[in-house]
Design a protein around this motif. Structure first.
Motif, mmCIF file in Angstrom:
data_model
loop_
_atom_site.group_PDB
_atom_site.id
_atom_site.type_symbol
_atom_site.label_atom_id
_atom_site.label_comp_id
_atom_site.label_asym_id
_atom_site.label_seq_id
_atom_site.Cartn_x
_atom_site.Cartn_y
_atom_site.Cartn_z
ATOM 1 N N VAL A 5 10.294 6.811 2.836
ATOM 2 C CA VAL A 5 9.008 6.666 2.150
ATOM 3 C C VAL A 5 9.190 6.833 0.647
ATOM 4 C CG1 VAL A 5 6.732 7.705 1.786
ATOM 5 C CG2 VAL A 5 7.578 7.327 4.108
ATOM 6 N N PHE A 6 9.958 7.840 0.233
ATOM 7 C CA PHE A 6 10.192 8.096 -1.185
ATOM 8 C C PHE A 6 10.916 6.913 -1.829
ATOM 9 C CE2 PHE A 6 12.225 10.305 -4.777
ATOM 10 C CZ PHE A 6 11.103 10.888 -5.325
ATOM 11 N N SER A 7 11.918 6.337 -1.146
ATOM 12 C CA SER A 7 12.669 5.192 -1.681
ATOM 13 C C SER A 7 11.784 3.960 -1.793
ATOM 14 C CB SER A 7 13.870 4.881 -0.790
ATOM 15 O OG SER A 7 14.743 5.969 -0.765
ATOM 16 N N ILE A 8 10.988 3.683 -0.761
ATOM 17 C CA ILE A 8 10.097 2.528 -0.798
ATOM 18 C C ILE A 8 9.077 2.689 -1.919
ATOM 19 C CG2 ILE A 8 8.233 1.369 0.480
ATOM 20 C CD1 ILE A 8 9.928 1.861 3.014
ATOM 21 N N THR A 9 8.606 3.894 -2.112
ATOM 22 C CA THR A 9 7.658 4.179 -3.186
ATOM 23 C C THR A 9 8.223 3.745 -4.532
ATOM 24 O OG1 THR A 9 6.707 6.030 -2.026
ATOM 25 C CG2 THR A 9 6.488 6.050 -4.386
ATOM 26 N N ILE A 10 9.444 4.093 -4.814
ATOM 27 C CA ILE A 10 10.050 3.772 -6.107
ATOM 28 C C ILE A 10 10.263 2.270 -6.261
ATOM 29 C CG2 ILE A 10 12.186 4.021 -7.435
ATOM 30 C CD1 ILE A 10 12.243 6.922 -6.480
ATOM 31 N N ILE A 11 10.594 1.565 -5.191
ATOM 32 C CA ILE A 11 10.911 0.146 -5.295
ATOM 33 C C ILE A 11 9.672 -0.739 -5.355
ATOM 34 C CG2 ILE A 11 12.027 -1.781 -4.098
ATOM 35 C CD1 ILE A 11 13.996 0.313 -2.980
ATOM 36 N N PHE A 12 8.633 -0.438 -4.589
ATOM 37 C CA PHE A 12 7.532 -1.374 -4.416
ATOM 38 C C PHE A 12 6.203 -0.964 -5.022
ATOM 39 C CE2 PHE A 12 10.450 -2.486 -1.000
ATOM 40 C CZ PHE A 12 10.629 -3.814 -1.266
ATOM 41 N N ALA A 13 6.164 0.053 -5.843
ATOM 42 C CA ALA A 13 4.883 0.495 -6.396
ATOM 43 C C ALA A 13 4.296 -0.560 -7.318
ATOM 44 C CB ALA A 13 5.082 1.799 -7.156
ATOM 45 N N SER A 14 2.968 -0.639 -7.373
ATOM 46 C CA SER A 14 2.279 -1.564 -8.269
ATOM 47 C C SER A 14 0.942 -0.974 -8.671
ATOM 48 C CB SER A 14 2.057 -2.901 -7.580
ATOM 49 O OG SER A 14 1.391 -3.768 -8.435
ATOM 50 N N GLY A 15 0.605 -1.049 -9.935
ATOM 51 C CA GLY A 15 -0.634 -0.459 -10.433
ATOM 52 C C GLY A 15 -0.333 0.872 -11.084
ATOM 53 N N THR A 33 4.978 0.581 -11.232
ATOM 54 C CA THR A 33 4.360 -0.712 -10.957
ATOM 55 C C THR A 33 5.456 -1.743 -10.835
ATOM 56 O OG1 THR A 33 2.431 -0.181 -12.246
ATOM 57 C CG2 THR A 33 2.884 -2.507 -11.931
ATOM 58 N N TRP A 34 5.302 -2.626 -9.870
ATOM 59 C CA TRP A 34 6.248 -3.731 -9.761
ATOM 60 C C TRP A 34 5.472 -4.991 -9.456
ATOM 61 C CZ3 TRP A 34 9.145 -5.785 -5.131
ATOM 62 C CH2 TRP A 34 10.131 -6.684 -5.527
ATOM 63 N N ASN A 35 5.571 -5.968 -10.328
ATOM 64 C CA ASN A 35 5.004 -7.292 -10.106
ATOM 65 C C ASN A 35 6.161 -8.157 -9.624
ATOM 66 O OD1 ASN A 35 3.530 -9.646 -10.117
ATOM 67 N ND2 ASN A 35 3.516 -9.858 -12.338
ATOM 68 N N PRO A 36 6.343 -8.260 -8.286
ATOM 69 C CA PRO A 36 7.543 -8.896 -7.750
ATOM 70 C C PRO A 36 7.713 -10.336 -8.218
ATOM 71 C CG PRO A 36 5.928 -8.548 -6.012
ATOM 72 C CD PRO A 36 5.387 -7.902 -7.258
ATOM 73 N N PHE A 37 8.841 -10.590 -8.873
ATOM 74 C CA PHE A 37 9.217 -11.923 -9.350
ATOM 75 C C PHE A 37 8.119 -12.558 -10.199
ATOM 76 C CE2 PHE A 37 10.916 -11.071 -5.070
ATOM 77 C CZ PHE A 37 12.231 -10.810 -5.444
ATOM 78 N N ASN A 38 7.365 -11.699 -10.924
ATOM 79 C CA ASN A 38 6.257 -12.153 -11.771
ATOM 80 C C ASN A 38 5.250 -12.992 -10.990
ATOM 81 O OD1 ASN A 38 7.147 -10.853 -14.101
ATOM 82 N ND2 ASN A 38 8.557 -12.512 -14.542
ATOM 83 N N TYR A 39 4.996 -12.602 -9.745
ATOM 84 C CA TYR A 39 4.087 -13.326 -8.862
ATOM 85 C C TYR A 39 2.675 -13.379 -9.440
ATOM 86 C CZ TYR A 39 1.358 -14.599 -4.776
ATOM 87 O OH TYR A 39 0.495 -15.217 -3.927
#
Length: 190
Positions: A5-15, A33-39
């Protein structure tokens, strides 16, 4: 499972935005925050950080990676001036700078809030007046508000999920006045 959960949090957070509750002395708040591939065309990838110098005074800031390669960063101080069982209120002052422009903005005054609905659900957000730093010309007021859901709490950290909306000053959302947001927020406890 907690490590996953902690690892996924760091990789996929947004906002992720500031709210009215100070990090607390020696604690570190992080919202990624992560805007994947500038989607999302108007989306950003960024990190919002806060560190508690005292129980009510934080150093806080962010770094934002934008789609148009005009990254910006902000640094300032947050002071929590009111705390109760139901609501926390803070004010803040800070400066935003764009990496490829000379323009700087002053974020002041700011009112940040956290409303404690239950032990696991809160409402957070901010009202931020933005001015051109050199001339003190007022640009407008940015607003954000969001629901905060506590999803995991351990001795050394707390993980929250937030969902909400942002009413920007520097650009217009595609539909209406509000742009949807979500984030995963982490508090590392001292």
């Amino acid at each position: 499972l907690q490590s996953l959960v902690f690892s996924i949090t760091i990789i996929f957070a947004s906002g992720g935005y500031d709210h009215g509750t100070s990090a607390g002395k020696g604690n570190f708040d992080l919202s990624l925050t992560w805007n994947p591939f500038n989607y999302f065309i108007k989306g950003q990838s960024y990190a919002v950080m806060g560190y508690g110098l005292t129980n009510f005074l934080d150093i806080h800031g962010y770094y934002s990676f934008t789609n148009n390669d005009n990254d910006n960063y902000y640094g300032g101080f947050l002071y929590q001036f009111y705390q109760s069982k139901w609501i926390d209120l803070s004010t803040a002052i800070g400066v935003r700078k764009y990496r490829k422009q000379k323009t700087m903005h002053l974020f002041f005054p700011q009112l940040l809030y956290t409303v404690n609905l239950t032990e696991k659900v809160r409402i957070g957000g901010s009202i931020v007046d933005i001015k051109i730093y050199d001339s003190m010309t007022r640009i407008g007021t940015a607003l954000d508000t969001f629901l905060i859901f506590k999803i995991l709490e351990k001795k050394n950290y707390i993980v929250d999920f937030t969902i909400g909306g942002f009413n920007p000053v520097m650009w217009e959302p595609d539909k209406g006045n509000w742009h949807p947001t979500y984030s995963i927020d982490i508090k590392l406890k001292a």
